[in-house]
Scaffold this active site. Structure first.
Site, PDB file in Angstrom:
ATOM      1  N   PHE A 116      45.508  29.251  40.793  1.00 29.95           N
ATOM      2  CA  PHE A 116      44.422  30.199  40.584  1.00 29.95           C
ATOM      3  C   PHE A 116      44.297  30.457  39.092  1.00 29.95           C
ATOM      4  CE2 PHE A 116      41.617  32.990  42.927  1.00 29.95           C
ATOM      5  CZ  PHE A 116      41.642  32.399  44.180  1.00 29.95           C
ATOM      6  N   GLN A 236      34.652  43.257  36.229  1.00 27.49           N
ATOM      7  CA  GLN A 236      34.803  41.810  36.187  1.00 27.49           C
ATOM      8  C   GLN A 236      33.608  41.122  36.822  1.00 27.49           C
ATOM      9  OE1 GLN A 236      37.803  39.599  38.735  1.00 27.49           O
ATOM     10  NE2 GLN A 236      38.564  39.252  36.666  1.00 27.49           N
ATOM     11  N   HIS A 238      32.442  37.766  38.274  1.00 27.98           N
ATOM     12  CA  HIS A 238      33.008  36.511  38.774  1.00 27.98           C
ATOM     13  C   HIS A 238      32.004  35.417  38.505  1.00 27.98           C
ATOM     14  CE1 HIS A 238      34.770  33.523  41.382  1.00 27.98           C
ATOM     15  NE2 HIS A 238      35.783  34.329  41.658  1.00 27.98           N
ATOM     16  N   LEU A 248      30.249  35.770  47.096  1.00 33.01           N
ATOM     17  CA  LEU A 248      31.265  35.051  46.347  1.00 33.01           C
ATOM     18  C   LEU A 248      31.585  33.682  46.920  1.00 33.01           C
ATOM     19  CD1 LEU A 248      33.221  35.655  43.964  1.00 33.01           C
ATOM     20  CD2 LEU A 248      34.954  35.849  45.726  1.00 33.01           C
ATOM     21  N   GLU A 251      37.197  31.374  43.995  1.00 32.97           N
ATOM     22  CA  GLU A 251      37.746  30.636  42.886  1.00 32.97           C
ATOM     23  C   GLU A 251      38.555  29.454  43.405  1.00 32.97           C
ATOM     24  OE1 GLU A 251      39.192  33.224  39.930  1.00 32.97           O
ATOM     25  OE2 GLU A 251      40.770  31.839  39.359  1.00 32.97           O
ATOM     26  N   ARG A 282      38.410  34.295  34.743  1.00 28.88           N
ATOM     27  CA  ARG A 282      37.039  34.540  35.185  1.00 28.88           C
ATOM     28  C   ARG A 282      36.097  35.001  34.100  1.00 28.88           C
ATOM     29  NH1 ARG A 282      38.794  37.498  40.669  1.00 28.88           N
ATOM     30  NH2 ARG A 282      39.342  35.516  41.568  1.00 28.88           N
ATOM     31  N   HIS A 348      32.113  41.741  40.420  1.00 29.63           N
ATOM     32  CA  HIS A 348      33.089  41.387  41.447  1.00 29.63           C
ATOM     33  C   HIS A 348      34.212  42.391  41.589  1.00 29.63           C
ATOM     34  CE1 HIS A 348      35.497  38.943  44.008  1.00 29.63           C
ATOM     35  NE2 HIS A 348      36.426  38.737  43.111  1.00 29.63           N
ATOM     36  N   ARG A 390      41.172  41.468  35.413  1.00 29.78           N
ATOM     37  CA  ARG A 390      42.135  41.192  36.464  1.00 29.78           C
ATOM     38  C   ARG A 390      42.236  39.689  36.702  1.00 29.78           C
ATOM     39  NH1 ARG A 390      41.295  39.982  42.325  1.00 29.78           N
ATOM     40  NH2 ARG A 390      39.117  39.712  41.811  1.00 29.78           N
TER      41      ARG A 390
HETATM   42  C1  FAD Z   1      34.302  38.734  47.797  1.00 30.80           C
HETATM   43  C2  FAD Z   1      35.614  39.190  47.258  1.00 30.80           C
HETATM   44  C3  FAD Z   1      36.674  38.300  47.185  1.00 30.80           C
HETATM   45  C4  FAD Z   1      37.905  38.702  46.692  1.00 30.80           C
HETATM   46  N1  FAD Z   1      38.912  37.801  46.643  1.00 30.80           N
HETATM   47  C5  FAD Z   1      40.122  38.193  46.193  1.00 30.80           C
HETATM   48  C6  FAD Z   1      41.205  37.290  46.182  1.00 30.80           C
HETATM   49  O1  FAD Z   1      41.087  36.147  46.568  1.00 30.80           O
HETATM   50  N2  FAD Z   1      42.375  37.728  45.748  1.00 30.80           N
HETATM   51  C7  FAD Z   1      42.560  38.996  45.338  1.00 30.80           C
HETATM   52  O2  FAD Z   1      43.662  39.340  44.974  1.00 30.80           O
HETATM   53  N3  FAD Z   1      41.563  39.878  45.340  1.00 30.80           N
HETATM   54  C8  FAD Z   1      40.338  39.508  45.766  1.00 30.80           C
HETATM   55  N4  FAD Z   1      39.310  40.412  45.767  1.00 30.80           N
HETATM   56  C9  FAD Z   1      39.537  41.798  45.396  1.00 30.80           C
HETATM   57  C10 FAD Z   1      40.235  42.532  46.508  1.00 30.80           C
HETATM   58  O3  FAD Z   1      39.731  42.126  47.744  1.00 30.80           O
HETATM   59  C11 FAD Z   1      40.038  44.033  46.436  1.00 30.80           C
HETATM   60  O4  FAD Z   1      40.309  44.466  45.184  1.00 30.80           O
HETATM   61  C12 FAD Z   1      40.972  44.756  47.372  1.00 30.80           C
HETATM   62  O5  FAD Z   1      40.881  44.234  48.643  1.00 30.80           O
HETATM   63  C13 FAD Z   1      40.670  46.215  47.405  1.00 30.80           C
HETATM   64  O6  FAD Z   1      41.369  46.820  48.480  1.00 30.80           O
HETATM   65  P1  FAD Z   1      41.307  48.364  48.671  1.00 30.80           P
HETATM   66  O7  FAD Z   1      42.229  48.679  49.778  1.00 30.80           O
HETATM   67  O8  FAD Z   1      41.561  49.031  47.416  1.00 30.80           O
HETATM   68  O9  FAD Z   1      39.813  48.700  49.041  1.00 30.80           O
HETATM   69  P2  FAD Z   1      38.828  48.239  50.212  1.00 30.80           P
HETATM   70  O10 FAD Z   1      39.386  47.157  51.012  1.00 30.80           O
HETATM   71  O11 FAD Z   1      37.505  48.046  49.605  1.00 30.80           O
HETATM   72  O12 FAD Z   1      38.788  49.480  51.152  1.00 30.80           O
HETATM   73  C14 FAD Z   1      38.093  50.636  50.839  1.00 30.80           C
HETATM   74  C15 FAD Z   1      38.216  51.566  51.992  1.00 30.80           C
HETATM   75  O13 FAD Z   1      37.777  52.844  51.614  1.00 30.80           O
HETATM   76  C16 FAD Z   1      36.908  53.355  52.573  1.00 30.80           C
HETATM   77  N5  FAD Z   1      36.020  54.294  51.909  1.00 30.80           N
HETATM   78  C17 FAD Z   1      35.367  54.124  50.746  1.00 30.80           C
HETATM   79  N6  FAD Z   1      34.652  55.217  50.470  1.00 30.80           N
HETATM   80  C18 FAD Z   1      34.863  56.089  51.481  1.00 30.80           C
HETATM   81  C19 FAD Z   1      34.394  57.392  51.768  1.00 30.80           C
HETATM   82  N7  FAD Z   1      33.556  58.028  50.979  1.00 30.80           N
HETATM   83  N8  FAD Z   1      34.795  57.970  52.912  1.00 30.80           N
HETATM   84  C20 FAD Z   1      35.639  57.338  53.746  1.00 30.80           C
HETATM   85  N9  FAD Z   1      36.119  56.129  53.501  1.00 30.80           N
HETATM   86  C21 FAD Z   1      35.727  55.507  52.385  1.00 30.80           C
HETATM   87  C22 FAD Z   1      36.232  52.151  53.122  1.00 30.80           C
HETATM   88  O14 FAD Z   1      35.747  52.416  54.392  1.00 30.80           O
HETATM   89  C23 FAD Z   1      37.370  51.173  53.160  1.00 30.80           C
HETATM   90  O15 FAD Z   1      38.111  51.353  54.332  1.00 30.80           O
HETATM   91  C24 FAD Z   1      38.071  40.013  46.244  1.00 30.80           C
HETATM   92  C25 FAD Z   1      37.013  40.901  46.308  1.00 30.80           C
HETATM   93  C26 FAD Z   1      35.781  40.498  46.780  1.00 30.80           C
HETATM   94  C27 FAD Z   1      34.650  41.446  46.767  1.00 30.80           C
END
Ligand code: FAD
Ligand code: HEM
Ligand code: SF4
Ligand code: F3S
Ligand code: FES
Lengths: 581, 237, 142, 139
Positions: A116, A236, A238, A248, A251, A282, A348, A390
């Site tokens: 990666f 970031q 992407h 997306l 990568e 990226r 992204h 990142r």
């Molecule tokens: C398309 C894509 C591909 C990616 N690929 C990679 C990868 O290959 N490798 C990598 O390391 N990272 C990757 N990332 C980044 C990574 O997925 C995220 O940074 C990470 O999953 C974030 O997790 P999280 O638990 O912080 O938030 P999230 O999974 O976004 O969860 C947020 C949670 O908060 C809740 N929430 C938000 N606001 C409220 C509210 N007001 N009230 C109640 N609930 C709320 C939502 O319902 C959800 O449950 C990618 C991101 C994207 C967009």
């Protein structure tokens, strides 16, 4: 209605769920999420999760991972937190495996790992195979595994509850007020500890890989009660978002050997990063692409570039990148087995967020004073392991690992924390907001305002930024915020009223977009994801510091007083150097 | 290069707060050539009629929020390219078989409850090794369909057996049971068998295959159910 | 059969019924084929007393017909139970209907078995004689 | 609050698998009905040649010949589709279940026409013989 639980977690992505599993074993935990837990945006992550397991790159060590992360962060990352993260990464991933997470496997049956961008062995000598993956739905399997662990431990889920406000008094978190999306009505949740895992803020931009739900609610809620948010200008982009939709293309597509080509059919990355080529970090690839586009070498003269994976062959594509083939067909109408995929940079990942320390406790100022009973992890937090940029696969790791740390920390703290008393006005902010939006009749539409915000953020606060653009954008945001006061929605009901909720989310977007723009304006340097055309160099003397932004009386106040931690916990740390690949 | 065309969308509307009966409302809009049905719904909601309710989040077919019935078949709105749909107007209904919250948003609780009944987590009472458990690529591929499932409920909602028996586990939960029970690291079939070998379990599947055709991820719950049935039979004899 | 009856009314199980539905289905393919072959296509389409009794006097045919009978009734009963389980969810109704279904099959099984087992030309002759004596000369014969 | 759900049977598009299943169910139930009658009728064997022939004359009249063509359809369809279901159960035939369905329609159709023609020919012969189309019991 009032609900009382030991611990209130907002967000059921990797961060929130991972913490819930930890806490669910010993205490009464409630998880609130505005989407069903398994629909959190973590599930969209495709590529992988970083851990120096050394299953294929046998010489891999956490020091190399640390170096890559620090360098990738353009030295803005806090190295103590980074060291903890890279050291605990292998056990965190192995633990997921033990919980049944299905990973792709090597021939010997170990967790498979792939290359990666930005991940290297021996401090940049050669590319490392460090990303543990599961075909191209790594985030999806991690999220589902965790959700299922939560089910096993009988975690209380409040699904489709949208949190509207944080109750916080005298440095102490008390609870949150949420809206029941299904039936309407306010619900107050309070407890000994409150944790945010609300994810990123990509929806401030027009072209984004982020879900509709990624409206950065946590950041707005925290800043509204007077706490600062950190490093917001670092977004970031992407490089490989599908043209127009921004969806997306992982990568991994480049990791598996995909080529980027301009209108001349040339692999232009050789001009920008001759050694790593397409696998450069990226931000560099995105800028290279944007530059090609700006200089007229976009495909068909439009703002798109070609990603070519056709030479990989059908079998490899189906085996390693099945989802990409499907995405390209469904959303761009191209068959990547035979033709190149049109792409453009897409917003992204949000490096900025709620400042927290390596124990995930939220901090309230440049001296890192801890708030009581308030925690944050995952993309919504800024523990600053990613600094200004990142590395791919580090954010799933961050969400998992700091979710885990948050869980352990809360388990440790929860019995010392008394149940707080609800202040008499606990519901006022949320009720006021709801009533304002429901009763207002100004004629401004959510869709219009949000569209204007996203368009202008993309153009004037995007991959490249200048003072003029940012100044203009600052005014634009102010104008939109002003128009938001005349918002009017169509739906006044209680039952599944997404009109209302989208208006509330728009309010959040408008709030923190101001912080993004202002941070970008004041940070007169280029670092990681933030690139100022008028200040193309990094300026460590002035800006090797975190940005803290407070919302005070409707305006953003920014300082650059918060120091970056340049030493690891045990590691002496890596000195800032020019970031070249 | 606005490559647009005019399309009509005939959308199921029902708000239990105010409506006695459901009705269809037709919206005429300009759609761009690359739009999916979800883009059209967004266009309607954001610029025509804000009262329309539906679920969506990831908008690229991974979160499972936007499953609905499009021209009589369940699908993901965000993955359905409008230009590939020949019928006009395009008729959109909520997922059949579930109670309606409002318009296209249905109550998914029964779906998640069914899921939980099959104990969807790894059951293995041996102490884990210090490193990962070994699993061959073939063993990983065996459960490939199960791990790719996004829990969109398109399958369960399309199943006539589910329409007649709300307590039927349904293809999605059964696929999940398969995913764990056929995981080389799992020992939990015995714990799941009560839920599976049950009047509302495996034997309610009559191989109607609506689920197989409805699955937007091209998974094969039918085959997973067959394998589970055989495995349970083996287990019982 | 009795244990079947018990199980189909209660919560657990269903696996035995499922697999036997398949096995009996396969058995039926064979026996039903033979049945049709002999009763419709090899005999010119008319079933006569003589033919039937002749055929049934062979133990082999007795076996085939008995298998056919048992398989078909088990399969049919189970088929009814499948339908009841699909559509009838109120416990009282369900148990009642399932019981009735199996009672019907039991009756048919007894009737059918008696028919097949007792059909020997010699035996029938005796029976007929007895019957004729009992009823009187006019009897049942035409 | 009113509770409402979209009904699948009336709203969902009928696809091959669902049609195949419904036919299987209907033919299965029809066969159960038939077999019940059949066993009852055949039990008259015990009563000796006379009553047997009487019943037979009744059930072998042209009307019943025509009904038998329908029964024959049920048997063929149910048997062949039963095999198709078993193929899905045990041979992983899900992916090919639609072509399999059409194969069984063709095979079953041919069998039905051959067998059915035979039955109808009989019926016509009988009618030429002067057998009544609507038989009366004891006739
Ligand atoms: C398309 C894509 C591909 C990616 N690929 C990679 C990868 O290959 N490798 C990598 O390391 N990272 C990757 N990332 C980044 C990574 O997925 C995220 O940074 C990470 O999953 C974030 O997790 P999280 O638990 O912080 O938030 P999230 O999974 O976004 O969860 C947020 C949670 O908060 C809740 N929430 C938000 N606001 C409220 C509210 N007001 N009230 C109640 N609930 C709320 C939502 O319902 C959800 O449950 C990618 C991101 C994207 C967009
Ligand atoms: C000729 C060979 C036959 C085969 C291969 C066969 C096969 C099958 C199979 C596999 C099923 C199970 C379907 C499911 O579980 O959904 C079934 C169901 C059934 N069968 Fe048969 N069968 C045959 C003959 C018969 C006969 C002779 C009868 C009638 C007496 C019969 C009556 C039924 C009934 C009522 C059902 C339930 C159907 C449903 O509700 O889905 N079958 N058959
Ligand atoms: S099996 Fe397919 S249709 Fe069913 S829930 Fe999973 S992804 Fe959706
Ligand atoms: S549609 Fe239903 S009956 Fe079985 S094959 Fe699928 S679960
Ligand atoms: S919006 Fe996520 S699957 Fe369609």
């Amino acid at each position: 209605m009032i609900h009382r639980h030991d611990v209130i977690i907002i967000g059921a992505g990797l961060a929130g769920s991972r913490a819930a599993v930890e806490i669910g074993k010993v205490a009464d935990v409630a998880v609130l999420s505005k989407v069903y837990p398994s629909r959190s945006h973590s599930g969209a992550a495709q590529g992988g999760v970083a851990a120096s397991l050394g299953n294929i790159s046998v010489t891999d060590r956490w020091e190399f991972h640390m170096f890559d992360t620090v360098k990738g962060s353009d030295y803005l990352g806090d190295q103590d937190a980074i060291e903890l993260m890279v050291r605990e990464a292998p056990e965190t991933v192995i633990e997921m495996e033990h919980w049944g997470c299905p990973f792709s496997r090597t021939e010997e049956g170990k967790i498979a790992q792939r290359k990666f961008g930005g991940h290297t062995l021996e401090f940049g000598r050669e590319a490392a195979l460090r990303a543990c993956y599961s075909a191209d739905f790594t985030g999806h399997v991690l999220l589902h595994t965790l959700h299922e662990q939560c089910l096993k431990h009988n975690v209380n889920f409040y699904s489709e509850f949208q949190v509207l406000s944080l109750i916080f008094r005298d440095g102490r978190a008390i609870g949150v007020v949420a809206w029941d999306m299904v039936h309407g009505g306010l619900h107050t949740f309070y407890g000994r500890a409150v944790m945010f895992g609300t994810g990123g803020y990509g929806r401030a931009f027009k072209i984004t890989s982020n879900a509709h739900a990624n409206t950065g609610d946590g950041l707005a809620l925290v800043s509204r009660i007077g706490l600062p948010i950190q490093d917001m200008e670092f977004v970031q982009f992407h490089p490989t978002g599908l043209y127009k939709s921004g969806i997306l293309v992982t990568e991994g597509a480049r990791g598996e050997g995909g080529h980027l080509k301009n209108s001349e059919g040339r692999r232009f990355m050789e001009d920008y990063a001759p050694t790593l080529m397409e696998l450069a970090p990226r931000d560099m690839v995105a800028r290279a692409m944007q530059q090609e586009i700006d200089e007229g070498r976009g495909i068909d003269g439009e703002d798109k570039i070609h990603l070519d994976v056709s030479h990989l062959g059908e079998q490899r594509l189906m085996e390693r990148l099945p989802q990409i083939t499907e995405l390209a067909m469904n959303f761009a109408g191209v068959d990547p087995r035979v033709e190149p995929i049109p792409i453009q940079p897409t917003a992204h990942y949000s490096m900025g967020g709620i400042p927290a320390n390596e124990n995930t406790r939220v901090t309230m100022d440049a001296n890192r004073t801890e708030a009581v009973g308030l925690y944050a992890a995952g993309e919504c937090s800024c523990i600053s392991v990613h600094g200004a940029n990142r590395l791919g696969t580090n954010s799933l790791l961050e969400a998992l690992l700091f979710g885990r740390r948050a869980g352990k920390q809360i388990v440790e703290d929860v019995h010392d924390l008394e149940f707080p008393n609800l202040p008499p006005d606990y519901e006022d902010a949320a009720r006021g907001e709801i009533e304002f939006i429901r009763n207002n009749r100004g004629g401004e539409k959510v869709g219009t305002l949000r569209g204007e915000l996203q368009d202008s953020m993309m153009i004037d606060c995007g991959v490249f930024r200048t003072k003029e653009q940012l100044q203009k954008q600052k005014e634009k945001v102010a104008e939109l915020a002003d128009r938001f006061r005349h918002i009017q929605i169509d739906d006044n009901g209680d039952q599944f009223n997404t009109d209302l909720l989208e208006a509330i989310e728009l309010g959040h977007l408008l709030d923190f977009s101001g912080a993004i723009v202002e941070g970008a304006l004041l940070r007169e340097e280029s670092r990681g994801g933030h690139y100022r055309k008028d200040f193309p160099k990094r300026d460590d003397d002035k800006f090797l510091r975190h940005t803290l932004a407070w919302k005070r009386n409707g305006d953003w106040e920014l300082t650059f007083e918060k120091e970056v931690v340049l030493k690891g916990v045990s590691h002496p740390g890596f000195e800032p150097k020019e970031r070249k690949y | 290069m606005a490559d647009t065309s005019q399309r009509s969308f005939r959308i199921f509307r029902f708000n239990p707060e105010t409506d006695d009966k459901p009705y269809y409302q037709t919206y005429e809009i300009e759609v761009e050539s690359w739009w999916t049905v979800l883009d059209a719904l967004n266009e309607i909601k954001w610029f025509v009629d804000g009262t329309l309710s539906y679920r969506r989040s990831c908008r690229h077919g991974i979160c499972g929020s936007c499953a609905m019935m499009i021209n009589g078949l369940n699908d993901l709105a965000c993955e359905k390219q409008i230009k590939l749909i020949r019928r006009n107007p395009i008729t959109i209904d909520p997922l059949p078989g579930f109670e309606i919250h409002k318009d296209l948003a249905v109550d998914m609780d029964p779906f998640y409850k069914a899921l939980k009944r099959v104990k969807p987590w790894l059951i293995n009472n041996d102490p884990p090794p210090s490193r990962e458990r070994i699993q061959s690529p073939e063993q990983f591929h065996l459960i490939g369909d199960g791990i790719a499932c996004i829990l969109c409920a398109a399958c369960t909602s399309s199943c006539p057996s589910y329409w007649s028996d709300e307590e039927y586990l349904g293809p999605a939960a059964l696929l999940k049971a398969y995913r764990y029970s056929f995981d080389s690291r799992d020992q939990g079939l015995g714990d799941r068998i009560d839920a599976l070998d049950n009047r509302h379990g495996l034997w309610r599947c009559h191989k109607i295959t609506n689920c197989f055709h409805a699955c937007p991820k091209n998974l094969n719950p039918t085959e997973a159910i067959s394998r589970l049935q055989r495995r349970v039979i083996e287990e019982k004899t | 059969m009795l244990s079947m009856l018990k199980r189909s009314g209660t919560k657990s199980g269903g696996s035995t019924a499922w697999i036997w539905q398949r096995i009996t289905g396969l058995v039926l393919v064979v026996t039903l084929f033979l049945h049709y072959l002999f009763l419709h296509f090899l005999n010119g389409g008319t079933v006569t007393w003589e033919e039937v009794t002749q055929r049934l006097s062979s133990p082999l045919f007795k076996m085939i017909d008995l298998t056919f009978l048992v398989a078909a009734l088990f399969h049919a009963g189970q088929g009814l139970v499948i339908n009841i389980h699909d559509y009838v969810h109120r416990p009282g109704w369900r148990v009642t209907l399932v019981t009735l279904a199996w009672l019907l099959m039991l009756t048919l099984l007894i009737t059918g078995t008696v028919t097949i087992v007792t059909l020997e030309p010699a035996y029938i002759d005796q029976l007929q004689l007895g019957a004729a004596q009992a009823v009187g000369a006019g009897g049942v014969a035409r | 609050m009113g509770s409402l759900r979209t009904r699948g049977f009336s709203h969902y598009r009928w696809q091959t698998g669902q049609v195949a299943w419904l036919l299987h169910r209907i033919t299965g139930l029809a066969l159960v009905l038939y077999i019940t009658m059949h066993i009852w009728v055949v039990s008259s064997l015990q009563l000796g040649e006379g009553p047997f022939e009487a019943t037979m004359a009744f059930v072998q009249s042209p009307l019943f010949r025509f009904l038998e063509v329908g029964l024959f359809f049920c048997v063929i369809y149910h048997a062949l589709n039963g095999l198709r279901v078993i193929a899905i159960d045990f041979l992983g035939a899900t992916e090919k279940h639609v072509p399999i369905f059409w194969v069984l329609v063709v095979v079953g159709g041919v069998l039905w026409v051959i067998g059915g023609a035979d039955m109808i020919t009989h019926a016509i012969e009988q009618m030429n013989h002067g057998d009544p189309f609507f038989p009366s019991l004891g006739g």
